[in-house]
Design a protein around this motif. Structure first.
Motif, PDB file in Angstrom:
ATOM      1  N   LEU A  93      23.125  63.850   3.313  1.00 32.94           N
ATOM      2  CA  LEU A  93      22.119  64.250   2.347  1.00 32.94           C
ATOM      3  C   LEU A  93      20.938  63.306   2.506  1.00 32.94           C
ATOM      4  CD1 LEU A  93      22.867  65.042  -1.355  1.00 32.94           C
ATOM      5  CD2 LEU A  93      21.069  63.406  -0.795  1.00 32.94           C
ATOM      6  N   TRP A  94      19.734  63.866   2.485  1.00 36.92           N
ATOM      7  CA  TRP A  94      18.538  63.036   2.527  1.00 36.92           C
ATOM      8  C   TRP A  94      17.611  63.508   1.417  1.00 36.92           C
ATOM      9  CZ3 TRP A  94      13.266  64.123   3.833  1.00 36.92           C
ATOM     10  CH2 TRP A  94      12.459  62.971   3.889  1.00 36.92           C
ATOM     11  N   ASP A  95      17.082  62.546   0.684  1.00 33.66           N
ATOM     12  CA  ASP A  95      16.195  62.875  -0.430  1.00 33.66           C
ATOM     13  C   ASP A  95      14.887  62.104  -0.256  1.00 33.66           C
ATOM     14  OD1 ASP A  95      14.898  63.100  -2.952  1.00 33.66           O
ATOM     15  OD2 ASP A  95      16.845  63.453  -3.908  1.00 33.66           O
ATOM     16  N   PRO A  96      13.757  62.825  -0.132  1.00 29.08           N
ATOM     17  CA  PRO A  96      12.472  62.149   0.086  1.00 29.08           C
ATOM     18  C   PRO A  96      12.064  61.220  -1.061  1.00 29.08           C
ATOM     19  CG  PRO A  96      12.143  64.507  -0.295  1.00 29.08           C
ATOM     20  CD  PRO A  96      13.618  64.282  -0.165  1.00 29.08           C
ATOM     21  N   THR A  97      12.777  61.306  -2.183  1.00 29.84           N
ATOM     22  CA  THR A  97      12.513  60.370  -3.272  1.00 29.84           C
ATOM     23  C   THR A  97      12.877  58.938  -2.842  1.00 29.84           C
ATOM     24  OG1 THR A  97      13.244  62.163  -4.735  1.00 29.84           O
ATOM     25  CG2 THR A  97      12.869  60.022  -5.753  1.00 29.84           C
ATOM     26  N   TRP A  98      13.893  58.822  -1.968  1.00 29.80           N
ATOM     27  CA  TRP A  98      14.308  57.529  -1.406  1.00 29.80           C
ATOM     28  C   TRP A  98      14.343  57.686   0.115  1.00 29.80           C
ATOM     29  CZ3 TRP A  98      17.085  59.990  -5.343  1.00 29.80           C
ATOM     30  CH2 TRP A  98      16.914  59.432  -6.612  1.00 29.80           C
ATOM     31  N   PRO A  99      13.134  57.778   0.744  1.00 27.26           N
ATOM     32  CA  PRO A  99      13.063  58.187   2.156  1.00 27.26           C
ATOM     33  C   PRO A  99      13.736  57.223   3.125  1.00 27.26           C
ATOM     34  CG  PRO A  99      10.925  57.445   1.357  1.00 27.26           C
ATOM     35  CD  PRO A  99      11.824  57.518   0.164  1.00 27.26           C
ATOM     36  N   GLU A 100      13.899  55.966   2.733  1.00 30.10           N
ATOM     37  CA  GLU A 100      14.481  54.989   3.662  1.00 30.10           C
ATOM     38  C   GLU A 100      16.008  55.060   3.712  1.00 30.10           C
ATOM     39  OE1 GLU A 100      14.269  53.118  -0.344  1.00 30.10           O
ATOM     40  OE2 GLU A 100      12.954  54.401   0.838  1.00 30.10           O
ATOM     41  N   LEU A 101      16.577  55.856   2.797  1.00 28.55           N
ATOM     42  CA  LEU A 101      18.033  55.981   2.748  1.00 28.55           C
ATOM     43  C   LEU A 101      18.491  57.349   3.238  1.00 28.55           C
ATOM     44  CD1 LEU A 101      18.782  54.453  -0.776  1.00 28.55           C
ATOM     45  CD2 LEU A 101      19.110  53.360   1.448  1.00 28.55           C
ATOM     46  N   VAL A 102      19.710  57.368   3.748  1.00 24.10           N
ATOM     47  CA  VAL A 102      20.356  58.637   4.067  1.00 24.10           C
ATOM     48  C   VAL A 102      21.795  58.494   3.589  1.00 24.10           C
ATOM     49  CG1 VAL A 102      20.994  57.956   6.438  1.00 24.10           C
ATOM     50  CG2 VAL A 102      20.714  60.375   5.883  1.00 24.10           C
ATOM     51  N   HIS A 103      22.379  59.600   3.145  1.00 23.54           N
ATOM     52  CA  HIS A 103      23.718  59.529   2.548  1.00 23.54           C
ATOM     53  C   HIS A 103      24.698  60.410   3.317  1.00 23.54           C
ATOM     54  CE1 HIS A 103      22.057  57.299  -0.784  1.00 23.54           C
ATOM     55  NE2 HIS A 103      21.080  58.187  -0.830  1.00 23.54           N
ATOM     56  N   PRO A 104      25.347  59.812   4.329  1.00 25.01           N
ATOM     57  CA  PRO A 104      26.339  60.603   5.059  1.00 25.01           C
ATOM     58  C   PRO A 104      27.543  60.890   4.167  1.00 25.01           C
ATOM     59  CG  PRO A 104      25.872  58.500   6.177  1.00 25.01           C
ATOM     60  CD  PRO A 104      25.265  58.433   4.818  1.00 25.01           C
ATOM     61  N   HIS A 105      28.116  62.059   4.330  1.00 22.74           N
ATOM     62  CA  HIS A 105      29.364  62.345   3.625  1.00 22.74           C
ATOM     63  C   HIS A 105      30.490  61.583   4.326  1.00 22.74           C
ATOM     64  CE1 HIS A 105      28.209  65.318   0.679  1.00 22.74           C
ATOM     65  NE2 HIS A 105      27.413  65.874   1.571  1.00 22.74           N
ATOM     66  N   ALA A 106      31.294  60.890   3.557  1.00 23.25           N
ATOM     67  CA  ALA A 106      32.406  60.129   4.135  1.00 23.25           C
ATOM     68  C   ALA A 106      33.301  61.037   4.969  1.00 23.25           C
ATOM     69  CB  ALA A 106      33.204  59.452   3.031  1.00 23.25           C
ATOM     70  N   SER A 107      33.389  62.306   4.581  1.00 26.96           N
ATOM     71  CA  SER A 107      34.248  63.255   5.305  1.00 26.96           C
ATOM     72  C   SER A 107      33.781  63.506   6.735  1.00 26.96           C
ATOM     73  CB  SER A 107      34.298  64.578   4.532  1.00 26.96           C
ATOM     74  OG  SER A 107      32.988  65.037   4.260  1.00 26.96           O
ATOM     75  N   ALA A 108      32.507  63.223   7.033  1.00 25.55           N
ATOM     76  CA  ALA A 108      31.978  63.477   8.373  1.00 25.55           C
ATOM     77  C   ALA A 108      32.054  62.243   9.273  1.00 25.55           C
ATOM     78  CB  ALA A 108      30.520  63.940   8.275  1.00 25.55           C
ATOM     79  N   ILE A 109      32.441  61.114   8.702  1.00 28.75           N
ATOM     80  CA  ILE A 109      32.449  59.850   9.466  1.00 28.75           C
ATOM     81  C   ILE A 109      33.764  59.690  10.219  1.00 28.75           C
ATOM     82  CG2 ILE A 109      32.351  57.328   9.283  1.00 28.75           C
ATOM     83  CD1 ILE A 109      29.667  58.687   8.725  1.00 28.75           C
ATOM     84  N   ASP A 110      33.645  59.354  11.508  1.00 24.07           N
ATOM     85  CA  ASP A 110      34.826  59.154  12.348  1.00 24.07           C
ATOM     86  C   ASP A 110      35.252  57.694  12.425  1.00 24.07           C
ATOM     87  OD1 ASP A 110      34.953  61.921  13.082  1.00 24.07           O
ATOM     88  OD2 ASP A 110      33.212  61.584  14.361  1.00 24.07           O
ATOM     89  N   THR A 111      34.316  56.790  12.209  1.00 21.65           N
ATOM     90  CA  THR A 111      34.623  55.361  12.211  1.00 21.65           C
ATOM     91  C   THR A 111      35.504  55.043  11.005  1.00 21.65           C
ATOM     92  OG1 THR A 111      32.422  54.964  13.124  1.00 21.65           O
ATOM     93  CG2 THR A 111      33.566  53.049  12.209  1.00 21.65           C
TER      94      THR A 111
END
Ligand SMILES: [Zn+2]
Ligand SMILES: [Zn+2]
Length: 119
Positions: A93-111
């Motif tokens: 998820l990316w929200d231009p209100t906080w453009p420097e952040l991005v929020h990956p879903h933990a379910s998509a992370i392989d690490t």
């Protein structure tokens, strides 16, 4: 911490750097629950948008939700929910209100993710 992620069908792979990779941010909002929340919630991580690298970009689709809240005029969510157009996996998820952040879903992370402190 460097995180690698992917969708289920493998069309989209991404990596991102996260200072807070602990999977503790449970989002119970109605949109995440419906689009990504198999357990009745979705877990979002906080990561550095500038570090986001994506392969298979052409398969990435964006969902922007319409919000209809009691007693309020209908509006469009500012958040852009990125998902794989082939398999439907929620990615980040990316929200231009906080453009420097991005929020990956933990379910998509392989690490393997570290346990949240105190859990
Ligand atoms: Zn996919
Ligand atoms: Zn949410």
């Amino acid at each position: 911490m460097h995180l690698d992620g992917s969708c289920h069908c493998g069309s989209v792979k991404f990596s991102v750097r996260s200072a807070e990779p602990y999977p503790f941010m449970r989002c119970y909002c109605s949109i995440c629950r419906k689009t990504a929340g198999g357990g009745g919630f979705a877990i979002n991580l906080g990561a550095d948008k500038a570090s986001l690298r994506v392969t298979g970009k052409r398969h990435v689709r964006v969902y922007v939700a319409r919000l209809q809240e009691e007693g309020m005029a209908e509006r469009t969510s500012t958040a852009e929910r990125h998902f794989c157009g082939r398999c439907g996996s929620a990615l980040w998820l990316w929200d231009p209100t906080w453009p420097e952040l991005v929020h990956p879903h933990a379910s998509a992370i392989d690490t393997p993710l570290p346990a949240a402190p105190g859990s």
